[in-house]
Write a protein that holds these residues in place. Structure first.
Motif: not given
Length: 175
Positions: A118-138
């Motif tokens: 259910g998360s949202l990665l907004t334009p240009g979001t960069q999630i690094p290696e090996g992590v948990l991301a969550a939320g709106v926006p993530a």
């Protein structure tokens, strides 16, 4: 399986990939060896190129598309879970996009990372290696470890590879 050429570009599917009978692939799509594209998925590469790397799985009712001249890539062993939207994004090797999540233009999910359902990665979001991301926006919540890393990120790709083989052998239309 519905495969459609668009303006001279046609899907290329490795013979050892699984494409469900109700998935739709349009245009400049590449599906590599051992990848699986499940029921109701749409890969529409009319303005972009879509590459589904070896062993990746795109699960039921997900949609993959991109901006003109972009390359949308689902990395080797990555998972796009049920009912996701991947638009103009890159998913690294063994990354996992949770059920019902959305990635927008220019986003990148690092190798071995997981985005919660259910998360949202907004334009240009960069999630690094090996992590948990969550939320709106993530947003990055913590390093990915323990059961989440072992079960979801590591065990999911081989499970879906084996399940795809079962579907290749065991699914047939019902009259």
């Amino acid at each position: 399986m519905p495969l459609f050429e668009f303006e001279g570009k046609r899907p290329q599917v490795h013979p050892e990939a699984f494409i469900a009978a109700t998935a739709t692939l349009v245009g400049d799509v590449v599906v590599e060896k051992g990848a699986s594209v499940w029921y109701g998925v749409v890969l529409r590469a009319d303005d972009c190129r879509i590459i589904v790397r070896e062993g990746a799985n795109i699960q039921d009712n997900s949609v993959v598309h991109g901006t003109p001249d972009s390359v949308v890539e689902v990395g080797a062993g990555a998972t796009v879970a049920h009912s996701c939207i991947v638009h103009g994004a890159t998913l690294g090797e063994k990354a996992l996009l949770g059920n019902g999540s959305t990635t927008l233009d220019g986003t990148a999910l690092g190798a071995g990372s997981m985005v919660a359902a259910g998360s949202l990665l907004t334009p240009g979001t960069q999630i690094p290696e090996g992590v948990l991301a969550a939320g709106v926006p993530a947003q990055v919540k913590k390093p990915l470890a323990g059961t989440s890393a072992e079960f979801w990120v590591e065990a999911n790709p081989p499970y879906y590879a084996e399940l795809a083989q079962r579907h290749l052998k065991g699914v047939s239309p019902v009259d």
